[in-house]
Design an enzyme around this catalytic site. Structure first.
Site, short mmCIF file in Angstrom:
data_model
loop_
_atom_site.label_atom_id
_atom_site.label_comp_id
_atom_site.label_asym_id
_atom_site.label_seq_id
_atom_site.Cartn_x
_atom_site.Cartn_y
_atom_site.Cartn_z
N GLY A 1 -1.56 4.22 -0.25
CA GLY A 1 -1.97 3.16 0.67
C GLY A 1 -3.34 2.60 0.32
N CYS B 1 6.00 11.99 8.36
CA CYS B 1 4.57 11.71 8.35
C CYS B 1 3.91 12.11 9.66
CB CYS B 1 4.32 10.23 8.06
SG CYS B 1 5.38 9.16 9.03
N GLY C 1 4.06 5.27 3.29
CA GLY C 1 3.98 6.30 2.26
C GLY C 1 2.68 7.07 2.39
N SER C 2 2.21 7.60 1.28
CA SER C 2 1.04 8.47 1.34
C SER C 2 -0.25 7.68 1.52
CB SER C 2 0.95 9.30 0.06
OG SER C 2 0.55 8.47 -1.01
N THR C 3 -1.26 8.33 2.08
CA THR C 3 -2.56 7.69 2.27
C THR C 3 -3.19 7.33 0.93
OG1 THR C 3 -2.95 8.70 4.42
CG2 THR C 3 -4.90 8.10 3.15
N GLU D 1 -1.90 16.97 4.21
CA GLU D 1 -0.49 16.76 4.53
C GLU D 1 0.37 17.46 3.48
OE1 GLU D 1 1.04 12.69 4.26
OE2 GLU D 1 2.20 13.11 6.07
N GLU E 1 1.53 2.25 6.89
CA GLU E 1 1.89 3.39 7.73
C GLU E 1 1.83 4.59 6.81
OE1 GLU E 1 3.25 6.29 9.00
OE2 GLU E 1 5.27 5.51 9.22
N LYS F 1 11.59 -2.67 -1.69
CA LYS F 1 11.76 -1.65 -2.73
C LYS F 1 11.99 -0.28 -2.10
CE LYS F 1 9.19 1.17 -5.07
NZ LYS F 1 10.06 2.32 -5.36
#
Lengths: 485, 319
Positions: free
Chosen positions: A247, A298, A242-244, A395, A264, A190
């Site tokens: 995740g 990132c 993507g973002s934490t 971030e 990641e 995706k």
């Protein structure tokens, strides 16, 4: 008397990359089982050019039923074709993808810059060639997997669901698809909502490569599409970049299901410059570390730690260098900083810029012109920043640098490690023993010493701590897509 | 008074609190052993003041064992965090020697472990075999300390003028939850790969078979292993697993034999700070699958370092 020329008087002549050879369809369906399939949802999303806000195409928005169809196609391809194919043949298919990508590199680069806003210099010289190299690298692993893990038998996992971000759209697709296929898995990918085009071009290229139907399936959509993929019961593996925050949601969603997971996630990389560094070289590295790809990276070097004695010199040189950064048309070969990827992301960056000022830090922005339409952000730095400041801890994912000073090695190690993240870090010094002291004590998965933001298919990439787990790239990247027994 | 005394003698006979497996002597009152927890190289009691009584095969209590608490977990994590920098930066050779020393100390106290395993239900023969395997396991991992790195590291031939290499580094503080199958072998098989790799740990002993685990900490205390590298709590799995996996300063959790519900809880809670969740696939720790450098790899991180290479013009490339 000759007129005195000030260093910012001159103007660069526009040098736009041609786009007449590029074909973008008005509409893209879903790529399932080797065919273009209209979404059962009946829904489409617009993808726009962030530098002009004009629509480039409309792309299908897959719902749970569409995702189910894609997973079924991937399962069928896994069971009937891909898991049974001799490994060298599997490898040759992946080599084909690599070669076709090299042949069409310029077209992909232009589309990448149009859809995502990144400078053509970067998409042309970095994103696309490294994506092709990734396929070429992992193609070669397909028939050598048993050498990678001594005293273990390896086997593929099955169907991998892969969700990628918008900052390096094609490169992230390559990072995900290449090792998965080489290890004998089939995939449902995706792409990100705002940058689907190069993944869809890749689907066309995969058809051209005659990859068996269903080995790679590409379903476009937004967050709900990703969630449907994560929660599908017949997926063996989820790989997410993507973002934490997302995740963590994904890890909780797959908890107890036995799905293998690699993540990641975000970062807040320290970039440390010692007084004994080659300052001019370091300044270039700092600029590249934070302003590469509009800071949508990132592993961006978003926290700068300068040894106190050279602080003024470094900041002066940084500001000087920032003045010469060209912000503008992503397709112009002179452009250093392109468009911010989306209106939403620009909002996030501006929120942090405001926050930095409210927190009492001193802001500097270059005074370059910005185009009228589109999403833009001037390169920005903050000095007099506190370690506890939100612009130090969180971030931002934009061209915003937070600068602090330090006096001792121990102090800077402590400050550098003092975030929940651990993706990357940078060190600038001319002293070898100091480099190795620092690189061994910084808690991060990738350390750049006297360089920054370098990537390679052979080089494992991934984080410590809340930057995720699992590696992409190199021999270690294989572990994410194999069962060992 | 004399009544109490004689009861103690009988109890000692039954449960061997202080006998260490040595020959019983009817003329002498044995000294009973207090089974305490192990934090930062010291032997405190649980801060909670609670105890529980694991029972022997005869259904009788074996000892008053500390029923550790969430606060004990937190104290142990503080000790483990404090110790990790020093332990991780020991040379691999030095770590290897210390692990070997653990094996030596265990060998010297074999009889006591055999005795405690028998109390927990093993036959004499089973217990002797388990202790022998546990000792050999330390020797096995002692040897890995300076070898696994070479096995799993890489020099990566990147396409630019950089020297690039990837090495393993310890994840940090590891929480270890024992299963229930063995009192000693499983315990050492879970701990050894974690500390061989330079991590420190907070271990929860088998709830049913805690005696050899506690005695094992006395081996650790006399093995040159720095305090805080291994911390061991006794208590209820149902009480201690969640504090372990939800603690924000633990980097990884190794959990033996989780139930389906526990597994779901592990993955869910671990997400709070992206803890690595490790569930060893080992079914039988007494076989060779119970020892492997891949078990060391489970609590390691891969670090990749880049540095530019200056490229000169002449010299024929050095050839």
């Amino acid at each position: 008397m000759a007129k005195r020329i000030k260093d910012n008087d001159w103007k660069l002549v526009p040098a736009p990359e041609s786009k007449d050879h590029v074909r973008i369809d008005a509409e893209y369906k879903l790529f399932i089982g080797g065919k273009w399939v209209a979404p059962k949802s009946g829904k489409y999303l617009d993808t726009i050019n962030p530098s002009s806000e004009q629509r480039l195409a409309r792309v299908a928005e897959a719902d749970a039923a569409d995702v189910d169809a894609a997973v079924k196609a991937a399962r069928k391809a896994y069971d009937t074709v891909w898991s049974k194919m001799p490994a060298p043949e599997r490898g040759k298919y992946i080599y084909r993808i690599a070669r076709l990508l090299q042949e069409k590199a310029r077209e992909f680069a232009v589309v990448e810059s149009m859809d995502g806003g990144k400078p053509i210099r970067e998409s042309r010289d970095f994103d696309i060639p490294v994506a092709a190299a990734h396929f070429f690298y992992y193609a070669g692993w397909a028939d050598k997997l048993q050498y990678a893990f001594p005293a273990r038998n390896v086997s593929p996992l099955g169907v991998a669901g892969q969700i990628i971000p918008w900052n390096f759209p094609l490169l992230m697709a390559a990072w995900k698809i290449a090792p998965a296929l080489a290890c004998g898995n089939t995939v449902v990918l995706k792409p990100a909502e705002t940058t689907p085009l190069t993944a869809l071009l890749l689907a066309e290229l995969i058809q051209e490569a005659e990859l068996p139907d269903g080995v790679v399936n590409i379903v476009t959509g937004a967050g709900a599409t990703g969630a449907a993929l994560v929660n599908h019961p017949d997926i063996n593996k989820i790989a997410f970049t993507g973002s934490t925050a997302v995740g963590k949601l994904i890890q909780r969603s797959v908890a107890g299901t036995g799905k293998k997971l690699t993540l990641e996630l975000g970062g807040k990389a320290p970039n440390i410059i010692f007084a004994d560094a080659t300052i001019d070289q370091a300044v270039e590295g700092i600029i590249n570390g934070i302003y590469f790809n509009q800071g949508h990276v990132c592993c961006a070097g978003s926290r700068l730690y300068v040894e106190e004695s050279v602080h003024d010199e470094v900041v002066r040189k940084l500001k000087h260098r920032m003045k010469s950064l060209v912000v503008g048309d992503p397709l112009d070969k002179n452009t250093d900083i392109g468009a911010i990827n989306s209106r939403e992301q620009l909002g996030t960056i501006n929120k942090y810029i405001k926050l930095g000022q409210q927190e009492g830090a001193d802001m500097y922005q270059s005074s370059c012109d910005l185009p009228g339409k589109g999403f833009w952000c001037r390169p920005t730095l903050f000095t007099n920043v506190a370690q506890s400041a939100r612009i130090t801890q969180e971030e931002i994912f934009g061209p915003v640098l937070a600068i602090q000073t330090f006096r001792t090695v121990d102090e800077v190690i402590q400050k550098a490690n003092n975030t929940p993240y651990g993706l990357s870090a940078g060190v600038w010094t001319d002293k070898g023993s100091k480099i190795f002291n620092l690189t061994s004590k910084l808690r991060a998965g990738v350390i750049w010493a006297n360089t920054f933001n370098k990537f390679d298919p052979t080089s494992p990439f991934g984080g410590y701590k809340e930057s995720g787990y699992g590696r992409e790239g190199g021999v270690h990247g294989l572990g994410a897509y194999l069962n060992l027994s | 008074m004399s009544k109490t005394l004689s009861r103690s003698i009988i109890k000692a006979d039954l449960n061997g609190h202080g006998t260490n497996g040595a020959a019983k002597n009817a003329d002498r009152l044995p000294v009973m052993k207090t089974y305490k927890i192990y934090i930062g190289g010291k032997f405190p009691r649980t801060e909670s003041g609670r105890y529980y009584q694991p029972t022997g095969t005869d259904g009788k209590p074996l000892a008053n064992v500390c029923r550790g608490s969430r606060k004990d977990v937190r104290d142990a994590v503080v000790a483990a965090r404090g110790a990790v920098g020093g332990w991780a930066s020991r040379s691999a050779f030095n770590r290897g020697q210390i692990l070997y020393r653990i094996g030596e100390m265990l060998e010297g106290r074999s009889a006591q472990f055999v005795h405690e395993l028998v109390l927990h239900g093993a036959t004499q023969k089973q217990a002797e075999a388990e202790v022998a395997l546990a000792i050999d396991r330390w020797i096995h991992y002692a040897g890995w300390c300076d070898k696994y790195q070479a096995l799993f590291s890489s020099v990566n031939p990147v396409n630019t003028s950089h020297f690039n290499f990837s090495v393993l580094e310890p994840t940090g503080v590891v929480g270890i939850m024992s299963g229930g199958s063995n009192g000693l072998l499983e315990l050492v098989s879970l701990i050894a790969p974690v500390i061989a790799g330079g991590n420190t740990c907070v271990v929860v002993a088998s709830e049913k078979h805690p005696l050899p685990a506690v005695t094992f900490t006395e081996v650790l205390a006399t093995s040159d292993l720095p305090g805080g590298v291994v911390n061991l709590l006794t208590g209820f799995r149902s009480e201690l697993l969640k504090p372990l996996v939800s603690h924000m300063d633990i980097n990884a959790v190794v959990c033996a034999q989780p139930t389906k519900e526990e597994r779901q809880m592990l993955d869910t809670e671990a997400a709070a700070n992206m803890k690595r969740v490790v569930v060893p696939k080992v079914k039988d720790w007494s076989t060779t699958e119970g020892q492997s450098p891949y078990l060391i790899l489970d609590t390691q991180e891969v670090k990749t370092t880049w540095h530019p290479i200056e490229r000169g013009q002449g010299g024929g490339g050095g050839y």
